[in-house]
Motif scaffolding. Structure first.
Motif, PDB file in Angstrom:
ATOM      1  N   GLU A 317       0.807  -1.220   0.000  1.00 58.27           N
ATOM      2  CA  GLU A 317       0.000   0.000   0.000  1.00 58.27           C
ATOM      3  C   GLU A 317       0.842   1.273   0.000  1.00 58.27           C
ATOM      4  OE1 GLU A 317      -3.778   1.913   2.487  1.00 58.27           O
ATOM      5  OE2 GLU A 317      -2.643   0.223   3.311  1.00 58.27           O
ATOM      6  N   ARG A 318       1.848   1.336   0.858  1.00 57.00           N
ATOM      7  CA  ARG A 318       2.624   2.571   0.989  1.00 57.00           C
ATOM      8  C   ARG A 318       3.450   2.851  -0.264  1.00 57.00           C
ATOM      9  NH1 ARG A 318       6.220   3.088   6.261  1.00 57.00           N
ATOM     10  NH2 ARG A 318       4.115   2.971   7.125  1.00 57.00           N
ATOM     11  N   THR A 319       4.206   1.879  -0.743  1.00 50.29           N
ATOM     12  CA  THR A 319       5.066   2.120  -1.907  1.00 50.29           C
ATOM     13  C   THR A 319       4.261   2.241  -3.197  1.00 50.29           C
ATOM     14  OG1 THR A 319       5.466  -0.277  -1.936  1.00 50.29           O
ATOM     15  CG2 THR A 319       7.171   1.120  -0.975  1.00 50.29           C
ATOM     16  N   SER A 322       3.470   5.869  -3.146  1.00 47.76           N
ATOM     17  CA  SER A 322       4.597   6.808  -3.186  1.00 47.76           C
ATOM     18  C   SER A 322       5.467   6.652  -4.426  1.00 47.76           C
ATOM     19  CB  SER A 322       5.463   6.649  -1.931  1.00 47.76           C
ATOM     20  OG  SER A 322       6.024   5.345  -1.860  1.00 47.76           O
TER      21      SER A 322
END
Length: 470
Positions: A317-319, A322
């Motif tokens: 989810e985070r990468t 980003s």
């Protein structure tokens, strides 16, 4: 025969007898890597200097009478999802280009304790999210796919670039490339081998397991890896062994389930012929063949994707938000699709899996193992995207390869693939043996009996020379 061609068991015997040193074995394998790696691309990183130092230390320990067991001084590769302190874990992705592991995974630590010599990290399909490992080429024909996602590990073992290797398996990622490259791959019972320090694709489907040249070798590696790990919440302890007793060649009393549905549907004639012939060999060794109906077969694909896709997206989810452009297009599409799966869909997949596990437990109450093809077809050309079956069905290559392997991930049962023949082009064909949870000893016993009876231990790797092989 060169040292790099030896099975793990034969190499261990030679080392124990003083006929071969770990340094000689490791040098032979490193020379083999130098010879074929430019063409096969099995490795992300080759740590030649540290491997030679580890081999020299193993040689000194053995000379002092401090043998650590059959893996002591044996060179191996680790799929580049598996952390080793101080080494990159790239997952074959630009997303992880600068990542260096701060500590050892449990499996890396256990292999180190057993004295194995780490050669390097092997390629995976990016973050294990695919069935081809596109950067790696098949060990038997470099114009064909290696299979995935543990393609680098399979090719390294098949081509003599490692005596054994570890892979991971979420929907078939050990067994598919093992079958396509003519080696042995074992996906153990879910939780039997720790996943601590191993990059996840789908936490409830992921498994770690050995890739070897023989069934006997797989048992030796398994023995070094099993055990409870407090850092793996799904882990459990289990006792293995007993499969290689003096009676291992006699399968009397073993009930082998032969599927009447799913596993022989949309399978190439050459694969079906080779696997049915291998099943007949099990019968000649004393096994009783029992026809079985595979339960809930129509739901396999829906359950697999219903579990894997949202779990994978959650992990990334985070990468994904980003640095989305760092992912390969095929993986990014799958990860973005996971954001569309609702909580209700995911829970329905979990409930369906619970029902499937119950149904498989009932089926496996009547047989000891199930024998079936590991993959429906041999390795396709790298440029091929789909396959058309005799009934007119058109199927994506990845969907075809995962179709027969994913049920063992959903249910968590142990599954072994071993080579049982070749097609008209000389490409390997694999048979899959699936057993009851924590029934690795039975699965390995059946595979080993077949291997010995058909002398498969002596022909694995025959694709290394000529015909485009490595």
């Amino acid at each position: 025969m060169q040292p790099f061609e030896l099975s793990l068991a034969d190499a261990a015997r030679a080392v124990a007898a003083g006929e071969l040193s770990p340094v000689e074995l490791t040098d032979s394998v490193l020379d083999r890597i130098a010879e074929v790696e430019d063409r096969l691309q099995a490795y992300v990183t080759v740590a030649a200097d540290s491997a030679r130092r580890a081999a020299a230390e193993a040689e000194r320990e053995i000379a002092r009478g401090r043998s650590r067991g059959p893996l002591h001084g044996i060179p191996m590769g680790l799929k580049d999802l598996i952390d080793v302190k101080g080494m990159p874990t790239t997952a074959s992705s630009r997303v992880r280009a600068d990542h260096v592991a701060e500590g050892d995974s449990t499996v890396a630590a256990r292999l180190s304790e057993a004295g194995a010599v780490l050669l390097g990290k092997t390629h995976t399909h990016e973050f294990a999210y695919g069935l081809t490992t596109p950067q790696t080429r098949n060990a038997w024909d470099d114009s064909r796919v290696a299979g995935g996602s543990s393609g680098g590990s399979a090719v390294a073992v098949a081509a003599g670039e490692a005596t054994f290797a570890l892979g991971t398996d979420t929907g078939g990622s050990i067994r598919v490339p093992a079958a396509l490259n003519g080696v042995v791959g074992l996906k153990p019972t879910y939780g039997l081998i720790s996943r601590d320090g191993v990059t996840s694709l789908s936490w409830s489907l992921d498994h770690v397991g050995p890739m070897t040249r023989t069934v006997r070798d797989a048992a030796l590696v398994l023995g070094a890896l099993v055990g409870r790990d407090r850092y793996d919440p799904a882990g459990h302890a289990a006792v293995t062994g007993g499969w290689d007793s003096p009676e291992a060649g006699d399968l009397s009393g073993l009930r082998v389930g032969v599927p009447r549905n799913h596993y022989f549907e949309r399978v190439s004639p050459e694969v079906e012929e080779s696997v049915r012939r291998a099943i007949g060999q099990l019968q000649e060794l004393g096994a009783e063949l029992v026809e079985v109906e595979i339960p809930m077969a129509r739901y396999f694909q829906a359950i697999l994707w219903g579990l894997m896709v949202p779990e994978a997206t959650s992990y990334h989810e985070r990468t994904l938000r980003s640095t989305p452009d760092l992912y390969a297009p095929d993986v990014r599409i799958l990860l973005e699709a996971g954001e569309l799966v609702t909580a209700g869909d995911y829970l329905r997949a979990q409930r369906a899996r619970a029902l499937m596990r119950e149904a498989w437990a009932r089926m496996l109450g009547h047989v000891d193992v199930i024998a079936a093809p590991a993959v429906p077809m041999t390795a396709v050309k790298s440029v091929q995207d789909s396959v058309e079956w005799a009934d007119g069905t058109v199927e994506a290559v990845a969907d075809s390869y995962v179709r027969l392997s994913s049920p063992a991930n959903i249910t968590g049962v142990p599954a072994l693939t071993l080579p049982v023949g070749q097609d008209h082009a000389g490409m390997p064909i694999g048979m899959q043996l699936m057993g009851r949870p924590r029934g690795e000893a039975t699965v390995l016993r059946a595979g080993h009996a077949y291997e010995v009876a058909t002398r498969k231990e002596t022909v694995i790797g025959s694709g290394w020379s000529g015909g485009g092989g490595a």
